[in-house]
Every structure is written in structure tokens, then in C-alpha cells.
Design a protein around this motif. Sequence first.
Motif, PDB file in Angstrom:
ATOM      1  N   ASP A  13      44.550  20.829  51.159  1.00 36.42           N
ATOM      2  CA  ASP A  13      43.303  21.203  50.490  1.00 36.42           C
ATOM      3  C   ASP A  13      43.183  22.715  50.348  1.00 36.42           C
ATOM      4  O   ASP A  13      42.675  23.223  49.350  1.00 36.42           O
ATOM      5  N   LYS A  14      43.670  23.444  51.359  1.00 33.84           N
ATOM      6  CA  LYS A  14      43.614  24.904  51.302  1.00 33.84           C
ATOM      7  C   LYS A  14      44.502  25.447  50.172  1.00 33.84           C
ATOM      8  O   LYS A  14      44.125  26.364  49.457  1.00 33.84           O
ATOM      9  N   VAL A  15      45.681  24.849  50.029  1.00 30.97           N
ATOM     10  CA  VAL A  15      46.592  25.240  48.941  1.00 30.97           C
ATOM     11  C   VAL A  15      45.934  24.966  47.595  1.00 30.97           C
ATOM     12  O   VAL A  15      45.923  25.822  46.699  1.00 30.97           O
ATOM     13  N   SER A  16      45.373  23.758  47.456  1.00 29.38           N
ATOM     14  CA  SER A  16      44.732  23.373  46.198  1.00 29.38           C
ATOM     15  C   SER A  16      43.576  24.304  45.868  1.00 29.38           C
ATOM     16  O   SER A  16      43.425  24.741  44.717  1.00 29.38           O
ATOM     17  N   LEU A  17      42.750  24.624  46.890  1.00 30.08           N
ATOM     18  CA  LEU A  17      41.601  25.499  46.675  1.00 30.08           C
ATOM     19  C   LEU A  17      42.043  26.895  46.260  1.00 30.08           C
ATOM     20  O   LEU A  17      41.508  27.476  45.306  1.00 30.08           O
ATOM     21  N   THR A  18      43.041  27.444  46.952  1.00 29.64           N
ATOM     22  CA  THR A  18      43.521  28.791  46.647  1.00 29.64           C
ATOM     23  C   THR A  18      44.075  28.884  45.224  1.00 29.64           C
ATOM     24  O   THR A  18      43.791  29.838  44.490  1.00 29.64           O
ATOM     25  N   LEU A  19      44.863  27.893  44.819  1.00 31.64           N
ATOM     26  CA  LEU A  19      45.462  27.913  43.480  1.00 31.64           C
ATOM     27  C   LEU A  19      44.412  27.750  42.393  1.00 31.64           C
ATOM     28  O   LEU A  19      44.477  28.408  41.349  1.00 31.64           O
ATOM     29  N   ARG A  20      43.419  26.870  42.624  1.00 31.66           N
ATOM     30  CA  ARG A  20      42.348  26.695  41.627  1.00 31.66           C
ATOM     31  C   ARG A  20      41.567  27.979  41.438  1.00 31.66           C
ATOM     32  O   ARG A  20      41.299  28.398  40.309  1.00 31.66           O
ATOM     33  N   VAL A  21      41.185  28.604  42.567  1.00 29.06           N
ATOM     34  CA  VAL A  21      40.432  29.864  42.502  1.00 29.06           C
ATOM     35  C   VAL A  21      41.253  30.928  41.781  1.00 29.06           C
ATOM     36  O   VAL A  21      40.731  31.704  40.970  1.00 29.06           O
ATOM     37  N   SER A  22      42.542  30.957  42.049  1.00 28.58           N
ATOM     38  CA  SER A  22      43.419  31.939  41.416  1.00 28.58           C
ATOM     39  C   SER A  22      43.486  31.746  39.907  1.00 28.58           C
ATOM     40  O   SER A  22      43.363  32.709  39.135  1.00 28.58           O
ATOM     41  N   TYR A  23      43.661  30.499  39.469  1.00 29.69           N
ATOM     42  CA  TYR A  23      43.716  30.218  38.023  1.00 29.69           C
ATOM     43  C   TYR A  23      42.398  30.580  37.338  1.00 29.69           C
ATOM     44  O   TYR A  23      42.380  31.230  36.282  1.00 29.69           O
ATOM     45  N   PHE A  24      41.280  30.162  37.926  1.00 30.14           N
ATOM     46  CA  PHE A  24      39.977  30.464  37.333  1.00 30.14           C
ATOM     47  C   PHE A  24      39.719  31.964  37.291  1.00 30.14           C
ATOM     48  O   PHE A  24      39.202  32.490  36.306  1.00 30.14           O
ATOM     49  N   SER A  25      40.083  32.662  38.365  1.00 26.65           N
ATOM     50  CA  SER A  25      39.886  34.123  38.414  1.00 26.65           C
ATOM     51  C   SER A  25      40.687  34.813  37.316  1.00 26.65           C
ATOM     52  O   SER A  25      40.206  35.756  36.674  1.00 26.65           O
ATOM     53  N   SER A  26      41.920  34.355  37.084  1.00 20.37           N
ATOM     54  CA  SER A  26      42.755  34.944  36.026  1.00 20.37           C
ATOM     55  C   SER A  26      42.128  34.727  34.650  1.00 20.37           C
ATOM     56  O   SER A  26      42.041  35.658  33.833  1.00 20.37           O
ATOM     57  N   ILE A  27      41.676  33.504  34.394  1.00 20.27           N
ATOM     58  CA  ILE A  27      41.064  33.193  33.088  1.00 20.27           C
ATOM     59  C   ILE A  27      39.814  34.034  32.859  1.00 20.27           C
ATOM     60  O   ILE A  27      39.629  34.650  31.799  1.00 20.27           O
ATOM     61  N   PHE A  28      38.919  34.080  33.876  1.00 23.48           N
ATOM     62  CA  PHE A  28      37.682  34.849  33.740  1.00 23.48           C
ATOM     63  C   PHE A  28      37.958  36.339  33.568  1.00 23.48           C
ATOM     64  O   PHE A  28      37.242  37.041  32.841  1.00 23.48           O
ATOM     65  N   SER A  29      38.978  36.845  34.235  1.00 21.64           N
ATOM     66  CA  SER A  29      39.316  38.273  34.108  1.00 21.64           C
ATOM     67  C   SER A  29      39.791  38.603  32.700  1.00 21.64           C
ATOM     68  O   SER A  29      39.392  39.635  32.127  1.00 21.64           O
ATOM     69  N   PHE A  30      40.635  37.727  32.135  1.00 21.32           N
ATOM     70  CA  PHE A  30      41.072  37.924  30.753  1.00 21.32           C
ATOM     71  C   PHE A  30      39.870  37.931  29.805  1.00 21.32           C
ATOM     72  O   PHE A  30      39.722  38.814  28.950  1.00 21.32           O
ATOM     73  N   VAL A  31      39.015  36.932  29.970  1.00 24.26           N
ATOM     74  CA  VAL A  31      37.843  36.803  29.084  1.00 24.26           C
ATOM     75  C   VAL A  31      36.927  38.009  29.230  1.00 24.26           C
ATOM     76  O   VAL A  31      36.454  38.574  28.228  1.00 24.26           O
ATOM     77  N   PHE A  32      36.663  38.411  30.484  1.00 27.42           N
ATOM     78  CA  PHE A  32      35.770  39.556  30.723  1.00 27.42           C
ATOM     79  C   PHE A  32      36.373  40.832  30.147  1.00 27.42           C
ATOM     80  O   PHE A  32      35.660  41.678  29.582  1.00 27.42           O
ATOM     81  N   GLY A  33      37.677  40.987  30.288  1.00 23.47           N
ATOM     82  CA  GLY A  33      38.324  42.170  29.731  1.00 23.47           C
ATOM     83  C   GLY A  33      38.178  42.239  28.217  1.00 23.47           C
ATOM     84  O   GLY A  33      37.892  43.316  27.642  1.00 23.47           O
ATOM     85  N   LEU A  34      38.367  41.085  27.545  1.00 25.94           N
ATOM     86  CA  LEU A  34      38.215  41.039  26.082  1.00 25.94           C
ATOM     87  C   LEU A  34      36.769  41.279  25.667  1.00 25.94           C
ATOM     88  O   LEU A  34      36.495  41.959  24.653  1.00 25.94           O
ATOM     89  N   LEU A  35      35.805  40.745  26.449  1.00 26.84           N
ATOM     90  CA  LEU A  35      34.387  40.969  26.145  1.00 26.84           C
ATOM     91  C   LEU A  35      34.024  42.452  26.275  1.00 26.84           C
ATOM     92  O   LEU A  35      33.209  42.974  25.492  1.00 26.84           O
ATOM     93  N   CYS A  36      34.636  43.107  27.271  1.00 24.77           N
ATOM     94  CA  CYS A  36      34.372  44.543  27.444  1.00 24.77           C
ATOM     95  C   CYS A  36      34.788  45.336  26.195  1.00 24.77           C
ATOM     96  O   CYS A  36      34.098  46.265  25.775  1.00 24.77           O
ATOM     97  N   ILE A  37      35.924  44.939  25.597  1.00 22.64           N
ATOM     98  CA  ILE A  37      36.439  45.679  24.436  1.00 22.64           C
ATOM     99  C   ILE A  37      35.679  45.319  23.163  1.00 22.64           C
ATOM    100  O   ILE A  37      35.190  46.210  22.441  1.00 22.64           O
ATOM    101  N   PHE A  38      35.522  44.028  22.909  1.00 21.67           N
ATOM    102  CA  PHE A  38      35.001  43.596  21.600  1.00 21.67           C
ATOM    103  C   PHE A  38      33.488  43.379  21.560  1.00 21.67           C
ATOM    104  O   PHE A  38      32.892  43.360  20.486  1.00 21.67           O
ATOM    105  N   LEU A  39      32.854  43.210  22.723  1.00 21.47           N
ATOM    106  CA  LEU A  39      31.407  42.976  22.723  1.00 21.47           C
ATOM    107  C   LEU A  39      30.623  44.127  23.327  1.00 21.47           C
ATOM    108  O   LEU A  39      29.588  44.540  22.790  1.00 21.47           O
ATOM    109  N   LEU A  40      31.135  44.673  24.434  1.00 23.05           N
ATOM    110  CA  LEU A  40      30.392  45.718  25.145  1.00 23.05           C
ATOM    111  C   LEU A  40      30.824  47.127  24.763  1.00 23.05           C
ATOM    112  O   LEU A  40      30.228  48.106  25.225  1.00 23.05           O
ATOM    113  N   ASP A  41      31.862  47.216  23.978  1.00 21.90           N
ATOM    114  CA  ASP A  41      32.342  48.521  23.506  1.00 21.90           C
ATOM    115  C   ASP A  41      32.761  49.437  24.666  1.00 21.90           C
ATOM    116  O   ASP A  41      32.530  50.643  24.648  1.00 21.90           O
ATOM    117  N   ILE A  42      33.371  48.821  25.699  1.00 23.54           N
ATOM    118  CA  ILE A  42      33.891  49.595  26.839  1.00 23.54           C
ATOM    119  C   ILE A  42      35.390  49.766  26.607  1.00 23.54           C
ATOM    120  O   ILE A  42      36.141  48.792  26.603  1.00 23.54           O
TER     121      ILE A  42
END
Length: 404
Positions: A13-42
Motif C-alpha cells: 500500500d505504501k508503494v502504491s500510495l507513493t507512486l500515485r502521489v508522484s504521478y499526480f504531482s507531476s501532472i499538476f506541476s506540468f499544468v500549473f507551469g503551463l497556466l503560469c505562462i499562458f494564463l497568469l503571464d508569469i
Amino acid sequence: MLTTILDQDRLRDKVSLTLRVSYFSSIFSFVFGLLCIFLLDIMEVVPYIFIGFGVLNLLNTLAYKYHKNLTLTYNVISISGLISSIIITLFTGGINSSFIFVLAVVVFAGYTSTRNYGKIYLYISILLIILIYVQGISEYSLTQNVVPADSQNLFSFLSILFSVYLLGGVLGKNLLRAHHNLYKTKHELEQQIKEKETLLKEVHHRVKNNLQTVSSLLSLQARSISDERMRTLIKSSQNRVISMAMVHEMLYMREDISKIEYSSYVQELGEYLVKSVKGATDNVSLRIDIPDIQLGIDTAIPLGLLINETITNALKYGIKDEEEGEIHITLRKVAHEEYVLMIGDNGVGYPENINMKNSKSLGLKLIHNLARQLKGSISRDTSKKGTNYILKFREVGENVQSVI
């Protein structure tokens, strides 16, 4: 067994939890980075940190499939997340940045891994927050807020959403699922163990009944034999069978079927042997000094047989006919799984030059062979009147081979 299986499920369960959190964190970071450039003008620092963390995190997660080191994977995620969060916080308002709440996500993730990691990341996060505050109130600030003024509210809104969703929607949800799976597995294993214990008790009960049947057959056989010597031999065999049956009887009557209370067993065995050999006479007293000692079946049976042989010899040859006498049995635990048994009588004893090698007595040979089976050593205590033995032995594990 239950602990081992639960540990395996907890790790899974610990392995599964760590990998899920890692995948979600990567996806959200990509999305947030793109939002910073194209929406927030950062355009400075912040979006590249988001995208860089996403790439590193994704590579780290994929690398786990090859090295299978969960601790390494988790620490890379946590350390890179901590560093990225600090840099983004410094360049988006410092102590006033809403992104600072992501540090709480790192700390919470640490506690989902182990208590020690949680403490480490908690103390590091507190120290970094203090440094961010000191840097913010200093006249010589090393960083500046790169978020445009008209985008700051939206950046704060997205930062809080990012923190809350990671904390509750990803970490919390997966942690709850892992906890539910662990509880379900534990419940199922407990049910299986209860069923097996019930079956094992039934086995002990049947073994006891079978041994009592053998004892009854020996008793019937003895009655049909006129030769006194043969009747005595059969009676001795019957007593040995009874001593083993008592162990199985006590096991199926206890909640803990792995061990028996040895004091009550020796008391019951001793009283039975005195009545069996001496009849209704009350001239022989038993002095049993055994504290709260519990022994497993692999130790209890050979030790019970040894005690049976010693008491039987004492009643037949040491304390003769209607004479008064005393049999003493003392058992002490001297170290981990190491015991000392002092057993004997105050009867006439036998010559010191008689030993297992030159004696024709089956009982004496059994006593020494049973001592070997208990991984111990036995010696005569000649300082006392009668026949007395000192047995030093260890708790015997499973699958022990008989040396009788």
C-alpha cells in the motif's frame, strides 16, 4: 504469520500510495507551469521550476520500476518537492505567498511514509519558513515577486486549490484507501487464524482421545497377563501415553493453543503417577515449585516424559512399598529459552557407579535420551539423599527430531 502478512500489505500500500502521489504531482506541476505562462503571464523562474519538478518527478517514478527502492524514490520526491516549493514561494511573495502551504503537503506526505521521515521534513519545513520570514523582512531581499499584480489573486487561488487537492484529494484519498485495504486484510487474516485455531484445537482433542484409547487398550492388555514383570512394563508404557495425552488435553482447553501452563500439568501428572503406582496410599507427598512458566508442545512432551520416568522410578525403586517419602520438582527459567529442572526423591537411591551406559534400566536410558532431545544436559545431584537430577535444557523449536 499475521504480522508478516500485514507488513507485506502495508509495504504494498505504501508503494502504491507513493507512486500515485508522484504521478499526480507531476501532472499538476506540468499544468500549473503551463497556466503560469499562458494564463497568469508569469515568465520568470516559477513556470520552469514547475515543469522541471514535473519532469524530474516523472523520471524518478519510472526509475522505481528498475531499482525497486521505495525509500530512494520517496526521498527524491520529497526533497525535490521541498526545494521547488521554497524557490516558488520566494519568487511569488515570500512569507505572503499562498504557495507556502505546499510545505504542509510535503510534511504530511512524510508522515504517510514513516514517523521518522515526517518529523525530519516537519523540522526542515519549520526552519525554512523562519528563514523565508527573516529574508522577507530584511532590507536586502535576495528575491522579488515575479507574479504580475493583476495575476496575484488568481495565483493565490490556484496555489490554495493545488495544496488542498494534493493534501485531501490525492494524499488523503489514497491514504484512506490504503488504510481500508489494510483493515480488510487484517480482518480476513484474523478470521482465517480463528478458523485454523479451531481446527487445531479439534486436532489436539482427537489426539488426546486417541492416546486415551491406546492407554485403555494397554490397560486391558495388562489385565489379561499373569506375568507381573510384563504387566509392569505395559503399565509403564500406559503412563507414558497418559503423560502425552495430558499435554494435548491442556492445549485444546486453553485460549493460547501454542503453550501450556507447566505448573498445573506437572501437578496433575505427579498426582496421577502416585495413584497409579502407589494406589490409594497417602504416604508420598509432592513438592512442586514451578512459577508461571509456559512451554510449547515440542518442549512440554519430552520434558513431561522425562518427569514421568523420574517420578515412576522414584515411586518404584526409591520410595519402596508403604514407606513415606517426598518427591520434589523445581523448574526455573535462567535465561532466554533456557531452563533448569531439579527433580528427585528422598528414597534409598541407587549406587553412583550405575549410569546410562552400564544400566539395563529402560527408564534411566529414556531420561538421558530425553535430555538430549531437549538440547540439554542432565547430571545427578549426589549432595542430597535419594535420587536427584539437575537438568539444564532449552526451549525446543518446531520440527525437532526425536532421539529416543
